[in-house]
Design an enzyme around this catalytic site. Structure first.
Site, short mmCIF file in Angstrom:
data_model
loop_
_atom_site.label_atom_id
_atom_site.label_comp_id
_atom_site.label_asym_id
_atom_site.label_seq_id
_atom_site.Cartn_x
_atom_site.Cartn_y
_atom_site.Cartn_z
N HIS A 161 -17.79 -18.91 11.64
CA HIS A 161 -17.59 -18.14 12.86
C HIS A 161 -18.55 -18.60 13.90
O HIS A 161 -19.56 -18.89 13.70
CB HIS A 161 -17.48 -16.85 12.57
CG HIS A 161 -18.38 -16.19 11.89
ND1 HIS A 161 -19.50 -15.80 12.67
CD2 HIS A 161 -18.48 -15.71 10.77
CE1 HIS A 161 -20.27 -15.18 11.75
NE2 HIS A 161 -19.79 -15.21 10.48
P1 TYD Z 1 -19.16 -11.59 8.57
O1 TYD Z 1 -19.82 -11.37 9.70
O2 TYD Z 1 -17.82 -12.64 8.59
O3 TYD Z 1 -20.14 -12.12 7.18
P2 TYD Z 1 -20.72 -13.72 7.11
O4 TYD Z 1 -21.01 -14.16 8.49
O5 TYD Z 1 -22.15 -13.23 6.30
O6 TYD Z 1 -20.00 -14.63 6.40
O7 TYD Z 1 -18.81 -10.38 7.93
C1 TYD Z 1 -18.27 -10.27 6.77
C2 TYD Z 1 -17.27 -8.90 6.63
O8 TYD Z 1 -18.17 -7.70 6.93
C3 TYD Z 1 -16.49 -8.70 7.75
O9 TYD Z 1 -15.40 -8.16 7.00
C4 TYD Z 1 -16.48 -8.00 8.93
C5 TYD Z 1 -17.82 -6.76 8.08
N1 TYD Z 1 -18.89 -6.59 8.69
C6 TYD Z 1 -19.00 -5.26 9.02
O10 TYD Z 1 -17.94 -4.47 9.13
N2 TYD Z 1 -20.28 -5.07 10.07
C7 TYD Z 1 -21.14 -5.76 10.28
O11 TYD Z 1 -22.23 -5.53 11.10
C8 TYD Z 1 -20.90 -7.16 9.88
C9 TYD Z 1 -22.14 -8.16 10.06
C10 TYD Z 1 -20.01 -7.64 8.92
#
Ligand code: TYD
Length: 132
Positions: free
Chosen positions: A52
């Site tokens: 992303h």
């Molecule tokens: P994501 O940012 O997509 O993780 P990564 O980049 O490490 O793969 O987040 C994963 C999941 O966690 C997504 O459903 C959103 C949730 N999340 C929160 O609820 N709060 C937060 O501060 C973060 C970073 C993620």
């Protein structure tokens, strides 16, 4: 520093082998004022996280344990690979930067974030990222 592209930040490392170390992030060595800190751990080897970009969020990733491989891509097509394996080094990731991360199973990643969590700030579709 040019905050339009990713770069590594060397944090202070206070201590000695005989004592252990403290590293710290504070105003003088951060490119933004943090609003949120979260950490990622127990990621199975082989799993790609990320996938992303963000409209506004800027981040600094630190491998406080283990090893992290991060691939970044800017909208101009510039791709870079970074390898974090030292608790005194962070990777600054600007806004509008596509990223994927891979972790060793023992890796603990701290993320210092410039804004609070908001799903509306995410661009999760690669073509949307390219076309925005
Ligand atoms: P994501 O940012 O997509 O993780 P990564 O980049 O490490 O793969 O987040 C994963 C999941 O966690 C997504 O459903 C959103 C949730 N999340 C929160 O609820 N709060 C937060 O501060 C973060 C970073 C993620």
């Amino acid at each position: 520093m040019n905050n339009n592209k990713p770069y590594l930040i060397n944090f202070p490392k206070i201590g000695a082998p005989s004592l252990g170390y403290i590293s710290l992030a504070e105003k003088s060595n951060l490119p933004f004022t943090p609003k949120r800190i979260y950490w990622t751990y127990f990621t199975p080897e082989g799993v790609n996280r990320g996938g992303h970009s963000h409209f506004q969020l800027e981040q600094i990733l630190v491998a406080v344990a283990g090893k992290i491989t991060i691939i970044t891509e800017l909208k101009d097509g510039t791709k870079q690979e970074f390898f974090l394996d030292s608790p005194d080094v962070g990777l600054y990731i600007p806004k509008m930067c596509w990223r994927t991360m891979k972790y060793t199973h023992n890796a603990v990643q701290i993320c210092i974030a410039s804004i609070e969590y908001d799903e509306v700030d995410y661009i999760r579709d690669y073509n949307d990222f390219l076309n925005y």
